[in-house]
Design an enzyme around this catalytic site. Structure first.
Site, PDB file in Angstrom:
ATOM      1  N   GLU A 180     -18.030  35.052 -59.856  1.00  0.00           N
ATOM      2  CA  GLU A 180     -18.730  33.815 -59.592  1.00  0.00           C
ATOM      3  C   GLU A 180     -18.521  32.829 -60.601  1.00  0.00           C
ATOM      4  O   GLU A 180     -18.787  32.320 -61.765  1.00  0.00           O
ATOM      5  CB  GLU A 180     -20.253  34.040 -59.895  1.00  0.00           C
ATOM      6  CG  GLU A 180     -20.869  35.592 -58.982  1.00  0.00           C
ATOM      7  CD  GLU A 180     -20.782  34.992 -57.585  1.00  0.00           C
ATOM      8  OE1 GLU A 180     -20.593  33.796 -57.360  1.00  0.00           O
ATOM      9  OE2 GLU A 180     -21.519  36.034 -56.850  1.00  0.00           O
TER      10      GLU A 180
ATOM     11  N   GLY B 181     -18.277  32.466 -64.740  1.00  0.00           N
ATOM     12  CA  GLY B 181     -17.783  31.312 -65.814  1.00  0.00           C
ATOM     13  C   GLY B 181     -16.907  30.223 -64.809  1.00  0.00           C
ATOM     14  O   GLY B 181     -17.240  30.194 -63.635  1.00  0.00           O
ATOM     15  N   SER B 182     -15.977  29.809 -65.543  1.00  0.00           N
ATOM     16  CA  SER B 182     -15.110  28.713 -64.836  1.00  0.00           C
ATOM     17  C   SER B 182     -14.206  29.150 -64.027  1.00  0.00           C
ATOM     18  O   SER B 182     -13.733  30.553 -64.051  1.00  0.00           O
ATOM     19  CB  SER B 182     -14.411  28.120 -66.142  1.00  0.00           C
ATOM     20  OG  SER B 182     -13.548  28.859 -66.633  1.00  0.00           O
TER      21      SER B 182
ATOM     22  N   GLY C  84     -12.211  32.838 -64.464  1.00  0.00           N
ATOM     23  CA  GLY C  84     -11.899  33.713 -63.248  1.00  0.00           C
ATOM     24  C   GLY C  84     -10.569  34.084 -62.814  1.00  0.00           C
ATOM     25  O   GLY C  84     -10.400  35.170 -62.364  1.00  0.00           O
TER      26      GLY C  84
ATOM     27  N   CYS D 255     -23.923  26.314 -61.947  1.00  0.00           N
ATOM     28  CA  CYS D 255     -22.888  26.607 -61.072  1.00  0.00           C
ATOM     29  C   CYS D 255     -23.199  25.828 -59.553  1.00  0.00           C
ATOM     30  O   CYS D 255     -22.155  25.282 -58.760  1.00  0.00           O
ATOM     31  CB  CYS D 255     -22.242  27.796 -60.910  1.00  0.00           C
ATOM     32  SG  CYS D 255     -23.658  28.804 -60.337  1.00  0.00           S
TER      33      CYS D 255
END
Length: 516
Positions: free
Chosen positions: A267, A245-246, A250, A301
């Site tokens: 990630e 995610g963002s 994270g 991403c």
């Protein structure tokens, strides 16, 4: 899209009007008291189905079921675990087309990308099957006579997987299939924006679990919102949390798991750049840039966010890009239309973020060369279809330093390759990077320790489209985790060093004398 066709896809995958809130691989539960949340297609806004969010007691049920299954699953020999994953891969092959279509409907990526995402799941199953016979440990020579040292790897327990909307099924498979052959069970919390694809995956897995008379709880699903993710991050019973995610998300997950000394695979965001040198093959570079920048409507991403072009070819290349972008509008539309190359953004919030970034970049001195508009008219009624934007900007602009999850490509120039590398590395994120050049020294410089600081560095291909054979992940604010190929499996296991004394004496290491 024709509602009859959508209904056929949903029926094949077992998606109902009201879907389970939790799933333990075989059994699923509805909560008669809880409200349902409608899930609409990003493509056209039609309601695909509804879900509930898990309560505290339902969350506990999933945890306990997964932990109980782990006690059985860990004792199954790894090659036999691999056989189960092989069968899951075969089941995914059977359902590839409808599942790929559901990914497109729910998330909005084009059908070819939906199929590609399911293929990633199939590929990781194949990889994991081979891996199930290769969970190697090392043997080492002891400094003590008649001693043997070696290391072995044991499963962790129950792995928590938190996935994002942009790859609603592939990232789960990256984690869960490798975790499974390593002897772990898993609990998956999908994005609340794309839970129906997760339910479909559980329906597919359930066929395999039941056919092999395995206990429920090896693969588990819990649908919930941010609070559910926070529960998982703080739960000591989940020794590993893999979260996608963002960067903001994270950091929160990393802090919570770190407080309890758990393990993470993070990630997170990317701010990926392509360097175009005077020695680049421009015919190759332009399609790579377009796929990287506008594929998945800029919601990968690994999407290309920045384009760093040598000053000698900057103006010429800029004109070629504007021309290429001008040809895109007829190719924006419903993701299941075979003529579509660009589908919608996931929701209105994503559109608002894109518009805010464009406004912000102009206030900083940036120049919008082309695009950025929200499309209107027939087929665009959801208000989530946008024209990808080309923007001249400087790397130091605050808006450029921040990842906007939308199809905005920032153009900037450089003089010397060292300057281009500094620009490439001059952002907080460090996921993917690329250089287009046919000069060996330039490519090797880019790949050296003096070059890209990203987890992924490519030559003459774009920033998107990683293969599952290589470990996937990045550095800096991207999180530092690795998933998928190479030796990423080690993150799902604990290492144990063993020393065996087969002599009749008890010598101590380092020659220590301790006579009693």
């Amino acid at each position: 899209m024709d509602k009859t066709k959508a209904s056929e896809i949903l029926e094949i995958l077992g998606i109902q009007e009201k879907n389970p809130v939790i799933y333990t691989g075989v059994e699923s539960w509805h909560d008669p008291e809880a409200p349902y949340h409608n899930i609409t297609a990003a493509a056209d806004g039609q309601v695909l189905g509804s879900v509930q969010f898990a309560t505290e007691s339902q969350y506990e049920m999933v945890i306990q079921t997964a932990q109980s299954a782990f006690l059985t699953w860990r004792e199954v020999p790894a090659p036999q675990r691999g056989e189960i994953v092989r069968q899951i891969g075969e089941a995914l092959r059977k359902y590839k087309e409808p599942l790929g279509a559901l990914v497109s409907l729910e998330m909005g990526k084009i059908y070819q990308e939906g199929l590609g995402e399911v293929q990633e799941m199939i590929d990781i199953c194949d990889f994991a099957v081979g891996l199930s016979r290769q969970l190697y440990g090392l043997s080492m020579h002891s400094e003590r006579k008649h001693h043997r040292m070696y290391e072995q790897w044991h499963p962790l327990g129950t792995v928590g997987i938190i996935s994002a909307f942009n790859f609603p099924v592939a990232v789960w498979a990256w984690n869960s299939m490798i975790a499974a052959v390593c002897g772990n069970t898993s609990i998956w919390k999908p994005s609340e924006k794309t839970p129906l694809t997760a339910v479909a995956c559980m329906n597919i897995v359930a066929e395999v679990i039941q056919a092999n008379d395995l206990p429920e709880g090896i693969f588990n699903l819990v649908i919930g919102d941010r609070e559910t993710g926070e529960k998982m991050a703080n739960d000591k019973r989940l020794p590993l949390i893999s979260a996608t995610g963002s960067t903001r998300m994270g950091k929160s997950v990393g802090e919570a798991v770190g407080r309890r000394l758990g393990k993470t695979i993070l990630e997170l965001g990317g701010n990926n750049a392509i360097i175009i040198t005077p020695h680049a093959n421009l015919k190759m570079a332009i399609p790579a840039i377009l796929f990287g920048a506008v594929g998945t409507c800029g919601q990968r991403c690994t999407s290309t966010r920045r384009l760093i072009i040598h000053e000698d070819i900057y103006e010429e290349f800029k004109e070629k890009l504007v021309t290429a972008y001008q040809s895109l509008q007829p190719k924006i539309g419903h993701p299941l239309d075979p003529n579509t190359l660009i589908g919608p953004l996931i929701d209105q919030d994503a559109v608002s973020n894109m518009q805010a970034s464009l406004k912000s970049i102009e206030s900083e001195g940036g120049n919008v060369l082309y695009g950025g508009e929200v499309l209107e008219g027939e087929g665009f009624e959801t208000g989530t279809y946008v024209m990808p934007a080309l923007v001249e900007a400087k790397n130091e602009y605050a808006t450029v330093q921040h990842e906007t999850f939308a199809p905005i490509l920032y153009l900037m120039s450089y003089g010397e390759l060292s300057e281009a590398v500094d620009i490439q590395n001059g952002v907080p994120q460090g996921l993917s990077s690329s250089i287009f050049t046919e000069n060996m020294r330039e490519s090797e410089r880019f790949l050296s320790m003096m070059g890209s600081d990203c987890g992924i560095a490519n030559v003459n291909i774009g920033t998107s489209g990683a293969e599952i054979g290589g470990a996937f992940g990045g550095e800096k604010e991207t999180g530092g985790g690795r998933e998928s190929g190479s030796d990423a499996w080690k993150a799902y296991m604990r290492r144990q060093t063993n020393t065996i004394n087969w002599s009749e004496e008890l010598p101590l290491a380092q020659g220590i004398k301790f006579d009693i």
